[in-house]
Scaffold this motif. Structure first.
Motif, PDB file in Angstrom:
ATOM      1  N   SER A 206      86.750  -0.574  40.764  1.00 26.27           N
ATOM      2  CA  SER A 206      85.915  -0.030  41.901  1.00 26.27           C
ATOM      3  C   SER A 206      84.960  -0.967  42.499  1.00 26.27           C
ATOM      4  CB  SER A 206      85.136   1.239  41.257  1.00 26.27           C
ATOM      5  OG  SER A 206      83.926   0.811  40.324  1.00 26.27           O
ATOM      6  N   CYS A 207      83.831  -0.465  43.547  1.00 27.54           N
ATOM      7  CA  CYS A 207      82.876  -1.339  43.893  1.00 27.54           C
ATOM      8  C   CYS A 207      81.922  -1.687  42.879  1.00 27.54           C
ATOM      9  CB  CYS A 207      82.352  -0.722  45.088  1.00 27.54           C
ATOM     10  SG  CYS A 207      83.196  -0.076  46.437  1.00 27.54           S
ATOM     11  N   GLY A 208      81.608  -0.789  42.085  1.00 30.62           N
ATOM     12  CA  GLY A 208      80.698  -1.244  40.866  1.00 30.62           C
ATOM     13  C   GLY A 208      79.297  -1.766  41.553  1.00 30.62           C
ATOM     14  N   PRO A 209      78.966  -2.840  40.830  1.00 31.65           N
ATOM     15  CA  PRO A 209      77.714  -3.321  40.893  1.00 31.65           C
ATOM     16  C   PRO A 209      77.422  -4.012  42.621  1.00 31.65           C
ATOM     17  CG  PRO A 209      78.521  -4.644  39.175  1.00 31.65           C
ATOM     18  CD  PRO A 209      79.789  -3.706  39.854  1.00 31.65           C
ATOM     19  N   CYS A 210      78.552  -4.036  43.319  1.00 32.87           N
ATOM     20  CA  CYS A 210      78.342  -4.387  44.877  1.00 32.87           C
ATOM     21  C   CYS A 210      77.740  -3.337  45.569  1.00 32.87           C
ATOM     22  CB  CYS A 210      79.711  -4.600  45.453  1.00 32.87           C
ATOM     23  SG  CYS A 210      79.590  -5.106  47.315  1.00 32.87           S
ATOM     24  N   ILE A 211      77.810  -1.938  45.021  1.00 36.44           N
ATOM     25  CA  ILE A 211      77.095  -0.828  45.703  1.00 36.44           C
ATOM     26  C   ILE A 211      75.957  -0.360  44.859  1.00 36.44           C
ATOM     27  CG2 ILE A 211      78.555   0.884  44.897  1.00 36.44           C
ATOM     28  CD1 ILE A 211      76.968   0.564  48.408  1.00 36.44           C
ATOM     29  N   GLY A 212      75.694  -1.142  43.917  1.00 41.38           N
ATOM     30  CA  GLY A 212      74.392  -0.567  43.115  1.00 41.38           C
ATOM     31  C   GLY A 212      74.832   0.237  41.961  1.00 41.38           C
TER      32      GLY A 212
ATOM     33  N   SER B 222      82.682  -1.254  56.669  1.00 40.72           N
ATOM     34  CA  SER B 222      82.436  -2.577  57.507  1.00 40.72           C
ATOM     35  C   SER B 222      83.540  -3.548  57.116  1.00 40.72           C
ATOM     36  CB  SER B 222      81.092  -3.039  57.666  1.00 40.72           C
ATOM     37  OG  SER B 222      80.628  -2.968  56.243  1.00 40.72           O
ATOM     38  N   HIS B 223      84.096  -3.595  56.101  1.00 39.14           N
ATOM     39  CA  HIS B 223      84.928  -4.676  55.281  1.00 39.14           C
ATOM     40  C   HIS B 223      86.495  -4.251  55.642  1.00 39.14           C
ATOM     41  CE1 HIS B 223      81.136  -6.041  53.588  1.00 39.14           C
ATOM     42  NE2 HIS B 223      81.726  -7.274  54.126  1.00 39.14           N
ATOM     43  N   THR B 224      86.518  -3.348  56.360  1.00 38.76           N
ATOM     44  CA  THR B 224      88.025  -2.915  56.948  1.00 38.76           C
ATOM     45  C   THR B 224      88.782  -4.107  57.616  1.00 38.76           C
ATOM     46  OG1 THR B 224      87.228  -0.593  57.248  1.00 38.76           O
ATOM     47  CG2 THR B 224      89.307  -1.116  58.223  1.00 38.76           C
TER      48      THR B 224
ATOM     49  N   GLY C 237      84.034  -9.667  41.279  1.00 40.54           N
ATOM     50  CA  GLY C 237      84.849  -8.578  41.893  1.00 40.54           C
ATOM     51  C   GLY C 237      84.126  -8.136  43.275  1.00 40.54           C
ATOM     52  N   SER C 238      84.315  -6.984  43.698  1.00 34.39           N
ATOM     53  CA  SER C 238      84.041  -6.536  45.327  1.00 34.39           C
ATOM     54  C   SER C 238      85.339  -6.683  45.998  1.00 34.39           C
ATOM     55  CB  SER C 238      82.979  -7.104  45.752  1.00 34.39           C
ATOM     56  OG  SER C 238      83.569  -8.246  46.685  1.00 34.39           O
ATOM     57  N   CYS C 239      85.287  -5.968  47.232  1.00 37.24           N
ATOM     58  CA  CYS C 239      86.466  -6.302  48.119  1.00 37.24           C
ATOM     59  C   CYS C 239      86.679  -7.499  48.528  1.00 37.24           C
ATOM     60  CB  CYS C 239      86.286  -5.094  49.259  1.00 37.24           C
ATOM     61  SG  CYS C 239      84.739  -5.507  50.047  1.00 37.24           S
ATOM     62  N   THR C 240      85.704  -8.489  48.494  1.00 34.36           N
ATOM     63  CA  THR C 240      85.822  -9.924  48.738  1.00 34.36           C
ATOM     64  C   THR C 240      86.837 -10.654  47.898  1.00 34.36           C
ATOM     65  OG1 THR C 240      83.569  -9.714  49.653  1.00 34.36           O
ATOM     66  CG2 THR C 240      84.643 -11.731  49.378  1.00 34.36           C
TER      67      THR C 240
ATOM     68  N   PHE D 235      80.571 -11.384  45.862  1.00 33.78           N
ATOM     69  CA  PHE D 235      80.302 -10.133  46.779  1.00 33.78           C
ATOM     70  C   PHE D 235      80.253 -10.850  48.204  1.00 33.78           C
ATOM     71  CE2 PHE D 235      78.598  -7.219  43.225  1.00 33.78           C
ATOM     72  CZ  PHE D 235      79.747  -7.643  42.388  1.00 33.78           C
ATOM     73  N   ASN D 236      79.921  -9.910  49.124  1.00 36.15           N
ATOM     74  CA  ASN D 236      79.752 -10.522  50.507  1.00 36.15           C
ATOM     75  C   ASN D 236      78.397 -10.181  51.023  1.00 36.15           C
ATOM     76  OD1 ASN D 236      79.933  -7.426  51.004  1.00 36.15           O
ATOM     77  ND2 ASN D 236      82.034  -7.722  51.265  1.00 36.15           N
ATOM     78  N   ARG D 237      77.733  -9.538  50.103  1.00 34.58           N
ATOM     79  CA  ARG D 237      76.193  -9.370  51.001  1.00 34.58           C
ATOM     80  C   ARG D 237      75.064  -9.749  49.692  1.00 34.58           C
ATOM     81  NH1 ARG D 237      77.724  -4.190  54.304  1.00 34.58           N
ATOM     82  NH2 ARG D 237      78.528  -5.446  55.972  1.00 34.58           N
TER      83      ARG D 237
ATOM     84  N   ASP E 116      85.900   5.023  45.793  1.00 38.71           N
ATOM     85  CA  ASP E 116      85.749   3.668  45.081  1.00 38.71           C
ATOM     86  C   ASP E 116      84.188   3.351  44.869  1.00 38.71           C
ATOM     87  OD1 ASP E 116      85.322   3.023  47.603  1.00 38.71           O
ATOM     88  OD2 ASP E 116      86.420   1.635  47.893  1.00 38.71           O
ATOM     89  N   HIS E 117      83.428   4.064  45.706  1.00 35.77           N
ATOM     90  CA  HIS E 117      81.948   3.465  45.647  1.00 35.77           C
ATOM     91  C   HIS E 117      81.236   4.268  44.668  1.00 35.77           C
ATOM     92  CE1 HIS E 117      82.664   1.526  49.352  1.00 35.77           C
ATOM     93  NE2 HIS E 117      81.249   1.499  49.861  1.00 35.77           N
ATOM     94  N   ASN E 118      81.035   5.762  44.746  1.00 33.41           N
ATOM     95  CA  ASN E 118      80.320   6.578  43.842  1.00 33.41           C
ATOM     96  C   ASN E 118      81.166   6.919  42.644  1.00 33.41           C
ATOM     97  OD1 ASN E 118      78.442   5.814  45.380  1.00 33.41           O
ATOM     98  ND2 ASN E 118      78.578   7.923  46.723  1.00 33.41           N
TER      99      ASN E 118
END
Ligand code: F3S
Length: 640
Positions: free
Chosen positions: A356-362, A120-122, A295-298, A377-379, A64-66
């Motif tokens: 996917s994580c998309g913009p949350c992981i850049g 970390s968001h498990t 979006g994001s896992c949050t 998001f969360n961060r 989901d990240h890359n």
């Protein structure tokens, strides 16, 4: 004895140790999850242990990240992850299926189970009563090998909820409120256990927002009871058999209690650049917003995006504002499509991204220079958006949608009624067939290794005497993003330690890598809360590869500290925090490692300063791990 929920799950999984706060306990782990950015390393480590099959009840590998496939690196990783999963008995979730935590919540998380994930968001899975903890990839590799997961017995904080969320207030505002109250350090060494009559008023997606972002409190995990609301969720997800009721015993005791009356909450934002810098949306009313990311896992559930669609329906977003939406899973996307909720998003001008994580992981979606980005998001750490001077505010989907329409933060009180809370539709489409189950016997599977998959570099044991200069002196609140930035170019190298190490501290001090290579080894001097943020173990692996032997700081974040131990870097704390100012950058350090004993102060000689006392918070086992040069060395030695 009456037990709280956390104690009940721990007791049922306890392999050794006493259930007294701070004591070392070893737990049996039922489930593991990985995402691709940390997963490749976890599986390289699992391979190095030498077992033919995982020993957990369930292990899932998510991509989901890359997910961008520009060049060979990410596709190499995906092929490696798919084949290594088939070989060792792991369920595989291909790129685009969704975000690990959203997918795990919908499809696999179970009440009362222990889950360790290399993200970390498990703790998101705590929304259905799982005891779900974020850890480094190595801890996950070991859990897959059937090794116990060792933690300090956490303190349990009862978050006693009363009342009901009013109007525009959401689950996001509950956790933002708590972050404002307790700060990013407030949960360290603790489990946040939710209880009280307010719990029943929160849906599972709302609970999962709260447990997800409990990670920002630094908490070991967060957990909700499993009740009728949970039961309805499992039924809607097509897996009623996975439901089990779970709650604290009447009369259970807690280490601390925090009271929250939900009916007093209002929409909030975390202002740049920390998740605990709380401001009221009403106070931001009128501030221009250049970009909105939802979006994001949050905040990417069906309920979240339905609320957004309802707010946007029949309207057009501000022409100067960009709106990006990443649904959390294909299930969410299918539910929205089935209800005709995609069209209002598209017609309003939203850009629909992959699940996917998309913009949350850049991975794309960086805001304009110096732009304000409202994100669900969360961060919001500096530079994480990919735009160094981007100003990221963390908000609820409802707040984000209003900001997109007006091109500015909007006090919802001036807007009108909030959209109704979404219930699940009668028919929830399944995406279970998209997960690739492993074959019963993986012996015939060949693991695909492209050139982006580099073997683990070997690491030597801790020297008897550490003699090294301070290679870098940093301030307070250094995050793992500071240590190793996120972003497409860098995260694509996570299965290649020599290559990714070139980026260590690159945005803090561009000369660091060249300097430590020349020095051969070095010590990092840190301030408060060193290593907060994501669980990425590369923030320990990279420095280790470059020659970092010890980190000396005022205080340290839990997961990063554990990663330092796992990879053989000595984490030390200054006994007198004032010594931080006395130690100059580049000063020579000398420490006799024979003087180190668990939890005991030890003298460290600092060139030009004299003796400075440092203390460790290591257990005897952890100290042995560091002396062996890391956990993998130790496990290998034990199995040899
Ligand atoms: Fe992915 Fe961001 Fe969550 S990177 S796992 S969506 S914190």
């Amino acid at each position: 004895m009456a037990l709280n929920l956390t104690q009940k799950i721990i007791k049922a999984h306890l392999l050794s140790g006493e259930m007294t706060a701070g004591a070392e306990i070893a737990l049996r782990i039922d489930q593991t999850l990985t995402q691709d950015a940390t997963g490749t390393m976890a599986y390289l480590q699992f391979e190095a242990i030498g077992l033919p099959r995982v020993r957990t009840e369930l292990s899932v590998s998510y991509v989901d990240h890359n997910t961008l496939q520009m060049g060979f690196r990410n596709p190499d990783d995906h092929a490696y992850l798919r084949t290594v999963a088939a070989k060792f008995g792991i369920t595989f979730s291909p790129a685009g299926t969704g975000i690990c935590h959203q997918l795990h919540l919908e499809n696999f998380a179970k009440p009362g189970k222990t889950l360790v994930g290399s993200d970390s968001h498990t703790p998101t899975a705590g929304g259905v009563g799982s005891m779900a903890m974020g850890a480094g990839g190595l801890s996950v590799a070991l859990a897959m090998a059937g090794e116990p997961y060792v933690i300090s017995m956490p303190k349990v904080v009862k978050i006693h909820l009363t009342g009901q969320l009013p109007g525009w207030a959401t689950g996001k505002d509950v956790i933002l409120h708590l972050l404002g109250l307790l700060t990013v350090k407030g949960g360290v060494g603790k489990v946040m256990e939710y209880a009280g009559p307010g719990v029943a008023t929160l849906s599972v997606p709302e609970r999962a927002v709260i447990t997800n972002m409990g990670a920002e409190l630094g908490a070991t995990t967060s957990i909700f009871p499993s009740d009728d609301v949970t039961k309805a969720f499992f039924t809607a997800m097509g897996r009623p058999e996975d439901y089990a009721p779970l709650a604290a015993d009447a009369g259970a005791t807690y280490d601390e209690v925090v009271e929250i009356d939900l009916s007093t909450l209002e929409p909030l934002a975390a202002a740049p650049h920390m998740p605990d810098r709380m401001v009221r949306i009403a106070d931001l009313d009128g501030m221009k917003v250049d970009q909105v990311c939802i979006g994001s896992c949050t905040n990417s559930s069906y309920a979240d995006l339905k609320a957004v669609a309802q707010i946007l329906a029949g309207k057009r977003i501000d022409p100067a504002t960009d709106l990006l939406i990443s649904p959390g899973s294909k299930q969410v996307l299918k539910m929205l499509a089935a209800e005709g909720l995609i069209e209002p998003l598209l017609d309003a001008g939203a850009r629909l991204l992959e699940c996917s994580c998309g913009p949350c992981i850049g991975m794309g979606g960086s805001p304009v220079s110096a732009g304000v980005s409202a994100r669900t998001f969360n961060r919001n750490f500096e530079g994480r958006s990919g735009t160094q001077d981007g100003q990221v505010y963390l908000v609820s989907p409802q707040t984000a949608a209003l900001a997109a329409l007006r091109g500015a933060f909007t006090d919802p009180a001036t807007w009108g009624d909030a959209p109704e809370k979404a219930d699940f539709p009668a028919e929830v489409p399944s995406i279970r067939h998209l997960f690739l189950p492993p074959p019963a016997d993986g012996a015939a599977v060949t693991i695909q290794r492209g050139p982006n998959i580099a073997p683990l570099p070997p690491f030597g044991p801790l020297p008897a005497v550490i003699k090294a200069p301070v290679a870098l002196k940093v301030g307070d609140d250094i995050t793992t993003d500071h240590i190793l930035p996120a972003g497409a170019q860098i995260t694509a190298l996570r299965s290649n330690i020599p290559a990714i190490s070139e980026y260590i501290f690159s945005r803090v001090d561009a000369a660091f890598v060249a300097r430590i290579k020349e020095l051969g080894k070095g010590v990092i001097l840190g301030g408060e809360n060193y290593g907060q943020g994501s669980s990425r173990e590369h923030a320990a692996l990279g420095p280790r590869y470059l020659g970092v032997v010890a980190v000396v700081a005022k205080s340290m974040a839990r997961i990063h500290r554990a990663n330092l131990v796992n990879f053989g870097i000595l984490p030390l704390l200054l006994v007198d925090k004032a010594d931080y100012d006395r130690i100059p950058a580049a000063a020579g350090i000398r420490l006799d490692t024979a003087t180190l004993a668990p939890g005991q102060p030890a003298p460290m000689t600092v060139e030009g300063v004299g003796e400075v006392m440092v203390v460790n918070d290591l257990t005897a086992k952890e100290l042995d791990i560091i002396k062996a040069g890391g956990l993998l060395n130790q496990v290998r030695q034990a199995r040899a």
